[in-house]
Scaffold this active site. Structure first.
Site, PDB file in Angstrom:
ATOM      1  N   LYS A  44      -6.805  12.763  -3.843  1.00 25.05           N
ATOM      2  CA  LYS A  44      -6.660  11.463  -3.196  1.00 25.05           C
ATOM      3  C   LYS A  44      -7.947  10.990  -2.529  1.00 25.05           C
ATOM      4  CE  LYS A  44      -3.591   9.198  -2.717  1.00 25.05           C
ATOM      5  NZ  LYS A  44      -2.573   9.277  -1.666  1.00 25.05           N
TER       6      LYS A  44
ATOM      7  N   SER B 216      -6.304  13.487   1.363  1.00 22.03           N
ATOM      8  CA  SER B 216      -4.941  13.921   1.657  1.00 22.03           C
ATOM      9  C   SER B 216      -4.944  15.396   2.030  1.00 22.03           C
ATOM     10  CB  SER B 216      -4.043  13.703   0.435  1.00 22.03           C
ATOM     11  OG  SER B 216      -2.822  14.417   0.558  1.00 22.03           O
TER      12      SER B 216
ATOM     13  N   GLU C 213      -6.758   0.163   5.783  1.00 20.59           N
ATOM     14  CA  GLU C 213      -5.376   0.234   6.253  1.00 20.59           C
ATOM     15  C   GLU C 213      -5.304   0.161   7.784  1.00 20.59           C
ATOM     16  OE1 GLU C 213      -3.719   3.748   4.549  1.00 20.59           O
ATOM     17  OE2 GLU C 213      -3.822   2.978   2.501  1.00 20.59           O
TER      18      GLU C 213
ATOM     19  N   HIS D 266      -0.102 -15.899  -5.777  1.00 23.70           N
ATOM     20  CA  HIS D 266       1.133 -15.106  -5.816  1.00 23.70           C
ATOM     21  C   HIS D 266       0.876 -13.695  -6.338  1.00 23.70           C
ATOM     22  CE1 HIS D 266       3.328 -18.876  -5.150  1.00 23.70           C
ATOM     23  NE2 HIS D 266       2.558 -19.399  -6.081  1.00 23.70           N
TER      24      HIS D 266
END
Length: 477
Positions: free
Chosen positions: A290, A284, A297, A163
């Site tokens: 970043k 970024s 992804e 979880h």
């Protein structure tokens, strides 16, 4: 030699007084995407030419001419010197035009005893069987990269989660190998699929076979299939092999997505367990600090595309009457897209995994957090004869007390332990360490050092066998 016009080489025009309307021609054309089957179509044509010669429908001299022309055409296709034109409806039409340009009327003899229906079913099986081995090799490479990282972190403790909450300490190698196991199952599925796909439709014609004395079994063997199709109608109508491969690729996509999601979490500031190599991360356009896990992804995002291809083909197939219907033209683009998508994603993921740096210190520090050793306390009580129901309740009270006091389990004093339950004696401290928790896991498949080492050795041996399978050609060269 009689001259043959190659301005319009439609394979079906004899019954029609004129060509199709422009809108129909645009709707029907598939050569823009099925041209990638040219090499496989030429292989089928070579095998078909030989069977026509054995049937006495081509002389030895004609066979030699046809085979020479097919070889030359194949070289020109590979070099990009022969390409389809806007007038070519599909790969079969384009290649027949090429033969007619080289052989005149003799090129038209090759159409005897076959149809575009059995040709395309054969071409697609040849292509996908070859592609499946390529994807299998890339899957094995990703599994090998994960396995090598696991080898490096056999003794690195980490938080095991359920979880997305800390549950019990594990070896980080165990977590990495948990991603290898589904990839091994995917390889199993590819090999199982290949055995079912290794059936040749060539010789089925449009749907009823041929009255010519052809030899489908010999053609099947020449093309690397195990046998010819048992039913000529099924041979041209079957696209189970496409749908099944798309299921495998969709499931691969899901497995890659789950790995990608974990890498996204591991590389976040909140986790900080993994640092990606600069070559496998992006930045970024506005925030210079970043470092984004875009490879992970994109792997996660591509899963939707792969699942969509499967749904598209299953939906297309579900209402089709036998035998061939033009709807089946819609089978190729999802299949090609699945192959292309995984061929892009897998090497990038493999490189990302192979070059990532695992922050073993942070993993070890996080392993006991969140009262993850509570189960060790319950099991310790069970070994002393306490029913697990009571052991669970007692340990739960201990955790609740610690949470209220903002203390970790190992910080509780002997007196405080006894106050919670007199059966919690000082000896319980022997299980309140991550190392002891891992060492206690000795059953096969568990997270202890020996079971994980055994799993690692088994995976490495299995990957070696898979590398052998993926290196074997699906069809004779």
């Amino acid at each position: 030699m009689n001259e043959v016009s190659t301005d319009d080489v439609r394979l079906w025009g004899g019954r029609f007084a004129g060509g199709p309307a422009e809108a129909v021609a645009q709707l029907s054309v598939s050569v823009g995407f099925d041209w990638r089957l040219a090499r496989h179509d030429l292989a089928g044509s070579r095998a078909h030419a030989r069977v026509l010669a054995r049937a006495g429908l081509l002389s030895e001299a004609e066979l030699a001419q046809v085979l020479d022309a097919l070889a030359a055409l194949g070289e020109e296709c590979a070099a990009g010197r022969f390409r389809p034109t806007v007038a070519d409806e599909d790969v079969h039409t384009a290649l027949e035009r090429g033969l007619l340009e080289r052989l005149g009327p003799l090129g038209g003899k090759l159409r005897a005893g076959r149809s575009r229906n059995d040709q395309i079913a054969t071409d697609l099986r040849l292509y996908l069987r070859e592609a499946a081995r390529g994807l299998g090799g890339q899957l094995a490479d990703l599994a090998a990269a994960l396995t090598e990282q696991a080898h490096q972190h056999l003794h690195t403790p980490a938080p095991g989660m359920t979880h997305l909450q800390h549950a019990q300490p594990i070896s980080f190698a165990h977590q990495l190998l948990a991603h290898v196991q589904p990839l091994l199952r995917d390889l199993d599925r590819l090999r199982d699929w290949d055995a079912r796909a290794a059936i040749s439709p060539l010789g089925a014609g449009a749907l009823a076979g041929s009255s010519l004395p052809l030899d489908p079994e010999t053609v099947a063997a020449e093309l690397g299939f195990t046998q010819a199709c048992a039913n000529s109608i099924d041979a041209v109508a079957d696209r189970d092999f496409v749908a099944e491969l798309l299921f495998v690729t969709a499931l691969v996509g899901v497995h890659l997505s789950r790995l990608g999601e974990e890498v996204v979490l591991w590389t976040s500031q909140e986790f900080g367990w993994v640092e990606l190599d600069d070559r496998y991360a992006t930045g970024s356009s506005i925030m210079p600090q970043k470092k984004n896990a875009d490879v992970a992804e994109l792997a996660r995002g591509k899963a939707g595309r792969l699942v969509g291809g499967l749904v598209a083909v299953l939906t297309m197939l579900k209402g089709l009457p036998l035998a061939y219907d033009r709807d089946l033209q819609e089978d190729k683009e999802p299949a090609f897209d699945a192959v292309d998508t995984l061929a892009l994603v897998l090497p990038a993921l493999t490189g990302m995994v192979a070059t990532m740096t695992v922050r073993a210190d942070r993993l070890a520090a996080a392993a006991p957090i969140g009262y993850s050793l509570a189960t060790e306390v319950a099991d310790w009580l069970v070994r002393r004869g306490v029913p697990f129901r009571e052991a669970h309740e007692t340990t739960g009270r201990l955790v609740a007390w610690c949470a209220g006091q903002e203390r970790e389990l190992h910080e509780v004093t002997d007196a405080e332990l006894a106050a919670i339950d007199e059966r919690l004696t000082a000896e319980v401290r022997e299980v309140l360490s991550v190392d002891s928790a891992l060492a206690a896991r000795t059953t096969p498949g568990s997270t202890g050092p020996k079971p994980v080492a055994d799993q690692l050795a088994a995976v490495q041996a299995e990957l070696a066998r898979w590398q052998e399978w993926t290196a074997q050609p699906a069809t004779p060269s």
